[in-house]
Design a protein around this motif. Sequence first.
Motif, PDB file in Angstrom:
ATOM      1  N   LEU A  73      -4.112  -8.138  -7.796  1.00 59.24           N
ATOM      2  CA  LEU A  73      -3.283  -6.943  -7.648  1.00 59.24           C
ATOM      3  C   LEU A  73      -4.061  -5.686  -8.007  1.00 59.24           C
ATOM      4  CD1 LEU A  73      -0.702  -5.342  -7.189  1.00 59.24           C
ATOM      5  CD2 LEU A  73       0.065  -6.038  -9.469  1.00 59.24           C
ATOM      6  N   ARG A  74      -4.823  -5.743  -9.068  1.00 60.72           N
ATOM      7  CA  ARG A  74      -5.616  -4.571  -9.462  1.00 60.72           C
ATOM      8  C   ARG A  74      -6.615  -4.196  -8.367  1.00 60.72           C
ATOM      9  NH1 ARG A  74      -6.532  -5.929 -15.780  1.00 60.72           N
ATOM     10  NH2 ARG A  74      -4.572  -5.043 -16.500  1.00 60.72           N
ATOM     11  N   GLU A  75      -7.257  -5.192  -7.773  1.00 62.96           N
ATOM     12  CA  GLU A  75      -8.200  -4.922  -6.692  1.00 62.96           C
ATOM     13  C   GLU A  75      -7.500  -4.269  -5.503  1.00 62.96           C
ATOM     14  OE1 GLU A  75      -9.918  -8.762  -5.998  1.00 62.96           O
ATOM     15  OE2 GLU A  75     -11.397  -8.520  -7.593  1.00 62.96           O
ATOM     16  N   ILE A  76      -6.264  -4.710  -5.226  1.00 66.75           N
ATOM     17  CA  ILE A  76      -5.490  -4.105  -4.137  1.00 66.75           C
ATOM     18  C   ILE A  76      -5.166  -2.657  -4.481  1.00 66.75           C
ATOM     19  CG2 ILE A  76      -3.253  -4.145  -2.941  1.00 66.75           C
ATOM     20  CD1 ILE A  76      -3.407  -7.261  -3.149  1.00 66.75           C
ATOM     21  N   GLU A  77      -4.674  -2.424  -5.700  1.00 64.77           N
ATOM     22  CA  GLU A  77      -4.306  -1.060  -6.110  1.00 64.77           C
ATOM     23  C   GLU A  77      -5.518  -0.128  -6.177  1.00 64.77           C
ATOM     24  OE1 GLU A  77      -1.898  -0.920  -9.636  1.00 64.77           O
ATOM     25  OE2 GLU A  77      -0.115  -1.541  -8.544  1.00 64.77           O
ATOM     26  N   LEU A  78      -6.689  -0.674  -6.414  1.00 66.34           N
ATOM     27  CA  LEU A  78      -7.909   0.142  -6.437  1.00 66.34           C
ATOM     28  C   LEU A  78      -8.505   0.323  -5.036  1.00 66.34           C
ATOM     29  CD1 LEU A  78      -9.598  -1.306  -9.655  1.00 66.34           C
ATOM     30  CD2 LEU A  78      -8.575   0.967  -9.370  1.00 66.34           C
ATOM     31  N   GLY A  79      -7.893  -0.306  -4.038  1.00 67.62           N
ATOM     32  CA  GLY A  79      -8.378  -0.181  -2.670  1.00 67.62           C
ATOM     33  C   GLY A  79      -9.576  -1.056  -2.368  1.00 67.62           C
ATOM     34  N   GLN A  80      -9.865  -2.008  -3.250  1.00 70.34           N
ATOM     35  CA  GLN A  80     -11.014  -2.892  -3.045  1.00 70.34           C
ATOM     36  C   GLN A  80     -10.672  -4.087  -2.158  1.00 70.34           C
ATOM     37  OE1 GLN A  80     -11.911  -3.791  -7.135  1.00 70.34           O
ATOM     38  NE2 GLN A  80     -13.015  -1.864  -7.457  1.00 70.34           N
ATOM     39  N   ARG A  81      -9.389  -4.394  -2.039  1.00 70.85           N
ATOM     40  CA  ARG A  81      -8.905  -5.484  -1.191  1.00 70.85           C
ATOM     41  C   ARG A  81      -7.673  -5.008  -0.463  1.00 70.85           C
ATOM     42  NH1 ARG A  81      -9.004 -11.303  -4.216  1.00 70.85           N
ATOM     43  NH2 ARG A  81      -9.244 -12.061  -2.109  1.00 70.85           N
ATOM     44  N   LYS A 140       3.500  -8.039 -14.452  1.00 75.47           N
ATOM     45  CA  LYS A 140       4.821  -8.481 -13.998  1.00 75.47           C
ATOM     46  C   LYS A 140       4.885  -8.540 -12.480  1.00 75.47           C
ATOM     47  CE  LYS A 140       9.759  -7.692 -14.405  1.00 75.47           C
ATOM     48  NZ  LYS A 140      10.838  -6.943 -15.033  1.00 75.47           N
ATOM     49  N   LEU A 141       4.373  -7.503 -11.801  1.00 76.05           N
ATOM     50  CA  LEU A 141       4.406  -7.504 -10.343  1.00 76.05           C
ATOM     51  C   LEU A 141       3.565  -8.645  -9.781  1.00 76.05           C
ATOM     52  CD1 LEU A 141       5.405  -6.295  -7.718  1.00 76.05           C
ATOM     53  CD2 LEU A 141       3.501  -4.663  -7.816  1.00 76.05           C
ATOM     54  N   ALA A 142       2.412  -8.870 -10.372  1.00 73.44           N
ATOM     55  CA  ALA A 142       1.559  -9.978  -9.920  1.00 73.44           C
ATOM     56  C   ALA A 142       2.299 -11.299 -10.067  1.00 73.44           C
ATOM     57  CB  ALA A 142       0.255  -9.987 -10.715  1.00 73.44           C
ATOM     58  N   ASN A 143       2.965 -11.499 -11.195  1.00 68.19           N
ATOM     59  CA  ASN A 143       3.724 -12.737 -11.414  1.00 68.19           C
ATOM     60  C   ASN A 143       4.842 -12.878 -10.389  1.00 68.19           C
ATOM     61  OD1 ASN A 143       2.206 -13.648 -13.577  1.00 68.19           O
ATOM     62  ND2 ASN A 143       3.502 -12.656 -15.099  1.00 68.19           N
ATOM     63  N   LEU A 144       5.574 -11.797 -10.148  1.00 67.83           N
ATOM     64  CA  LEU A 144       6.672 -11.844  -9.186  1.00 67.83           C
ATOM     65  C   LEU A 144       6.179 -12.126  -7.769  1.00 67.83           C
ATOM     66  CD1 LEU A 144       8.770  -8.803 -10.482  1.00 67.83           C
ATOM     67  CD2 LEU A 144       9.434 -11.212 -10.584  1.00 67.83           C
ATOM     68  N   ALA A 145       4.992 -11.617  -7.447  1.00 66.70           N
ATOM     69  CA  ALA A 145       4.433 -11.810  -6.107  1.00 66.70           C
ATOM     70  C   ALA A 145       3.651 -13.112  -5.981  1.00 66.70           C
ATOM     71  CB  ALA A 145       3.535 -10.626  -5.748  1.00 66.70           C
ATOM     72  N   GLY A 146       3.401 -13.770  -7.101  1.00 63.13           N
ATOM     73  CA  GLY A 146       2.678 -15.044  -7.067  1.00 63.13           C
ATOM     74  C   GLY A 146       1.184 -14.906  -6.845  1.00 63.13           C
ATOM     75  N   ILE A 147       0.613 -13.791  -7.319  1.00 60.11           N
ATOM     76  CA  ILE A 147      -0.834 -13.609  -7.228  1.00 60.11           C
ATOM     77  C   ILE A 147      -1.374 -13.294  -8.617  1.00 60.11           C
ATOM     78  CG2 ILE A 147      -0.706 -12.757  -4.848  1.00 60.11           C
ATOM     79  CD1 ILE A 147      -1.375  -9.951  -6.043  1.00 60.11           C
TER      80      ILE A 147
END
Length: 97
Positions: free
Chosen positions: A32-40, A20-27
Motif C-alpha cells: 500500500l505504501r508503494e502504491i501511495e508513493l506512486g512506485q506501484r 488498517k486499509l492494507a488489512n481491509l484490502a488484503g494486501i
Amino acid sequence: MDIAKRLKALREKRGITTNKLANLAGISQSHLREIELGQRNPTVETLSYFCEALGVSLEEFFREEDNGINPCLMSAIKRLSDEQQMVLSDFINTMIK
C-alpha cells in the motif's frame, strides 16, 4: 488523475491508517505504501478492495469533481430506494429550515 494521491487523500479523510486499509484490502502495508508513493500501480481488483474499504465506488474514486459531499454518505444515499431518498430529503429540509 493521480491514483496514488487520490487513494491517500481518501484514506486520510476517513482517518484510516495505512495498516488498517492494507488489512481491509488484503494486501501488505508495504505494498500500500508503494502504491501511495506512486512506485506501484494497483490492479483494478486491488483498487476495488480499497474502494470498498473506503466506502466509495470505483466511479466515485475516479470522479474528478469534488462536490463537497462525503463520498461515504453519497454512496449510502445511492443505495436507498427512491422513496427512501425522498424521505431523507424531506428530513434534511426540516433540519435546515
